[in-house]
Scaffold this active site. Structure first.
Site, mmCIF file in Angstrom:
data_model
loop_
_atom_site.group_PDB
_atom_site.id
_atom_site.type_symbol
_atom_site.label_atom_id
_atom_site.label_comp_id
_atom_site.label_asym_id
_atom_site.label_seq_id
_atom_site.Cartn_x
_atom_site.Cartn_y
_atom_site.Cartn_z
ATOM 1 C CB CYS A 42 -0.954 0.013 1.185
ATOM 2 S SG CYS A 42 -2.008 -1.430 1.244
ATOM 3 C CG HIS A 48 -2.767 3.391 2.616
ATOM 4 N ND1 HIS A 48 -3.429 3.064 1.446
ATOM 5 C CD2 HIS A 48 -2.808 2.290 3.395
ATOM 6 C CE1 HIS A 48 -3.837 1.812 1.530
ATOM 7 N NE2 HIS A 48 -3.480 1.322 2.696
ATOM 8 C CG ASN A 108 -6.633 -0.684 2.049
ATOM 9 O OD1 ASN A 108 -6.016 -0.313 1.051
ATOM 10 N ND2 ASN A 108 -6.046 -1.154 3.127
HETATM 11 O O1 UT7 Z 1 -3.383 -1.175 3.915
HETATM 12 C C1 UT7 Z 1 -2.888 -1.642 5.130
HETATM 13 C C2 UT7 Z 1 -3.678 -2.799 5.546
HETATM 14 N N1 UT7 Z 1 -4.527 -2.824 6.624
HETATM 15 C C3 UT7 Z 1 -4.834 -1.911 7.560
HETATM 16 O O2 UT7 Z 1 -4.392 -0.816 7.589
HETATM 17 C C4 UT7 Z 1 -5.753 -2.348 8.618
HETATM 18 C C5 UT7 Z 1 -5.271 -2.011 10.001
HETATM 19 N N2 UT7 Z 1 -6.190 -2.469 11.028
HETATM 20 C C6 UT7 Z 1 -7.447 -1.975 11.149
HETATM 21 O O3 UT7 Z 1 -7.876 -1.119 10.388
HETATM 22 C C7 UT7 Z 1 -8.295 -2.492 12.280
HETATM 23 O O4 UT7 Z 1 -7.484 -3.239 13.150
HETATM 24 C C8 UT7 Z 1 -9.496 -3.373 11.811
HETATM 25 C C9 UT7 Z 1 -10.514 -2.501 11.117
HETATM 26 C C10 UT7 Z 1 -9.001 -4.453 10.867
HETATM 27 C C11 UT7 Z 1 -10.164 -4.014 13.003
HETATM 28 O O5 UT7 Z 1 -10.577 -3.026 13.939
HETATM 29 P P1 UT7 Z 1 -10.210 -3.177 15.482
HETATM 30 O O6 UT7 Z 1 -10.852 -2.057 16.161
HETATM 31 O O7 UT7 Z 1 -8.705 -3.281 15.565
HETATM 32 O O8 UT7 Z 1 -10.907 -4.516 15.852
HETATM 33 P P2 UT7 Z 1 -10.273 -5.884 16.393
HETATM 34 O O9 UT7 Z 1 -9.496 -6.553 15.319
HETATM 35 O O10 UT7 Z 1 -9.597 -5.623 17.671
HETATM 36 O O11 UT7 Z 1 -11.576 -6.730 16.631
HETATM 37 C C12 UT7 Z 1 -12.573 -6.307 17.576
HETATM 38 C C13 UT7 Z 1 -13.735 -7.270 17.472
HETATM 39 C C14 UT7 Z 1 -13.320 -8.729 17.427
HETATM 40 O O12 UT7 Z 1 -14.257 -9.460 18.183
HETATM 41 P P3 UT7 Z 1 -13.918 -9.916 19.693
HETATM 42 O O13 UT7 Z 1 -12.702 -10.768 19.573
HETATM 43 O O14 UT7 Z 1 -13.680 -8.640 20.425
HETATM 44 O O15 UT7 Z 1 -15.157 -10.637 20.083
HETATM 45 C C15 UT7 Z 1 -13.455 -9.094 15.969
HETATM 46 O O16 UT7 Z 1 -13.736 -10.462 15.779
HETATM 47 O O17 UT7 Z 1 -14.433 -7.022 16.250
HETATM 48 C C16 UT7 Z 1 -14.624 -8.258 15.553
HETATM 49 N N3 UT7 Z 1 -14.709 -8.001 14.127
HETATM 50 C C17 UT7 Z 1 -15.851 -7.646 13.516
HETATM 51 N N4 UT7 Z 1 -17.086 -7.471 13.994
HETATM 52 C C18 UT7 Z 1 -18.034 -7.085 13.129
HETATM 53 C C19 UT7 Z 1 -13.717 -8.037 13.204
HETATM 54 N N5 UT7 Z 1 -14.211 -7.720 11.990
HETATM 55 C C20 UT7 Z 1 -15.536 -7.473 12.170
HETATM 56 C C21 UT7 Z 1 -16.579 -7.102 11.294
HETATM 57 N N6 UT7 Z 1 -17.807 -6.916 11.819
HETATM 58 N N7 UT7 Z 1 -16.384 -6.878 9.976
#
Ligand code: UT7
Length: 311
Positions: free
Chosen positions: A113, A236, A266
């Site tokens: 990215c 980005h 993204n």
């Molecule tokens: O281009 C570079 C590539 N990527 C990035 O820049 C992404 C970087 N990371 C992020 O943007 C964030 O970490 C995410 C958007 C991917 C996730 O957000 P978060 O606030 O860090 O959530 P998390 O991974 O800590 O997950 C929180 C909860 C989890 O459930 P539990 O374990 O707390 O019960 C996940 O399973 O949210 C859950 N979860 C979802 N829930 C509803 C993960 N994806 C989803 C979803 N809908 N789509």
């Protein structure tokens, strides 16, 4: 031209998005997710999927070449940033070169990215090596390497492309750059051949903010300006919260930030040139403005550049 090669400036830009829109509500119907979660955690409302990396590249490039007031014959080099080439061999830039009717050299760059900013810096270097006009494209079709059943990635990644033309100038408008990678972080975001993107989201989030801040600061320092001087930051487009956190630390208000991720998701290499094209089309950038590009991605790579917007 006098033959004196002092620098480069952006003289044209263009964007391309595929026709199929997938909204958060569409995901709600088939995954255990909600519009509220996606919006709150990412800022994304909808994204586009479809096309090939080459087809999106061609559309964006045609617009950029026309906006620069040039024809394909004027382009002296094509640098295409992509993480999702249409074939393993050859480079997607070869297809794009032929379809655009270019007669110059062409090659792909892959820095995930952060790739578009890497490609921009390579393009600027080609200008310093004597090329008059360089076409720089950032294009990705991440939907092809995304597991659409995995809610943690499906809602994030999408397809799109943007392009710019860099042209030789006697007054240098490409002021500074900072490129880097920490290859020990490969395991937090990767995709194996034939597989899907795998990501430790929280870790990538944390590292992304740190990388953006330090890389932006390095580029600003080399350009001899401060965040107060930046008219527009083009980051980005991965997650609105990453951008807000980085902006907060840098002291750049969101009003001075180009955002398209709510409509695009993204798109990796496509994201920065898409955001730039949208801001430029809306008249948000004026001659003389300092524009800061700032990307990060798998690797983990980071890349920043400061340009002065040309007349
Ligand atoms: O281009 C570079 C590539 N990527 C990035 O820049 C992404 C970087 N990371 C992020 O943007 C964030 O970490 C995410 C958007 C991917 C996730 O957000 P978060 O606030 O860090 O959530 P998390 O991974 O800590 O997950 C929180 C909860 C989890 O459930 P539990 O374990 O707390 O019960 C996940 O399973 O949210 C859950 N979860 C979802 N829930 C509803 C993960 N994806 C989803 C979803 N809908 N789509």
């Amino acid at each position: 031209m006098t033959g004196i090669m002092l620098g480069s400036k952006i003289t044209g830009w263009g964007a391309a998005l595929p026709g199929t829109v997938i909204t958060n509500e569409d995901f709600e119907k088939r995954l255990d997710t909600s519009d509220a979660w996606i919006t709150e955690r990412t800022g994304i409302k909808e994204r586009r999927v479809g096309g090939t990396t080459a087809s999106l590249s061609i559309e964006a490039a045609q617009k950029a070449i026309a906006a620069a007031g040039l024809t394909p014959a004027d382009i002296g080099m094509l640098v295409l940033s992509t993480t999702t080439p249409d074939q393993t061999v050859p480079a997607t830039s070869a297809t794009v070169q032929a379809e655009l009717g270019l007669t110059c050299g062409a090659f792909d760059v892959n820095a995930a990215c952060a790739g578009f900013v890497y490609a921009l810096v390579v393009g600027h270097s080609m200008i310093l090596s004597g090329v008059e006009h360089v076409l720089v494209i950032g294009a990705d079709t991440l939907s092809r390497i995304t597991d659409m059943e995995d809610r943690s990635t499906a809602v994030l990644f999408a397809d799109g492309a943007g392009a710019v033309v860099l042209s030789r100038t006697e007054e240098n408008n490409f002021l500074s750059w900072d490129l880097g990678v920490d290859g020990t972080l490969v395991p937090i975001l990767y995709c194996d051949h034939g597989g899907y993107l795998r990501m430790e989201g929280r870790e990538v989030f944390k590292r992304a903010v740190l990388a953006m801040v330090s890389s932006a600061q390095a580029a600003l320092e080399r350009a001899g300006i401060t965040t107060d001087d930046v008219a527009l930051v083009v980051p980005h487009q991965a997650n609105i919260r990453i951008i807000e956190a980085a902006n907060n630390r840098l002291g750049i208000p969101m009003e001075r930030t180009a955002i398209v991720l709510d409509k695009t998701g993204n798109t990796s290499s496509g994201s920065i040139p898409l955001a730039l094209a949208a801001a430029a089309d809306m008249g948000r950038i004026h001659p003389g403005d300092y524009v800061l590009f700032c990307g990060f991605g798998a690797g983990m790579t980071w890349a920043s550049a400061v340009v002065r917007w040309g007349a």
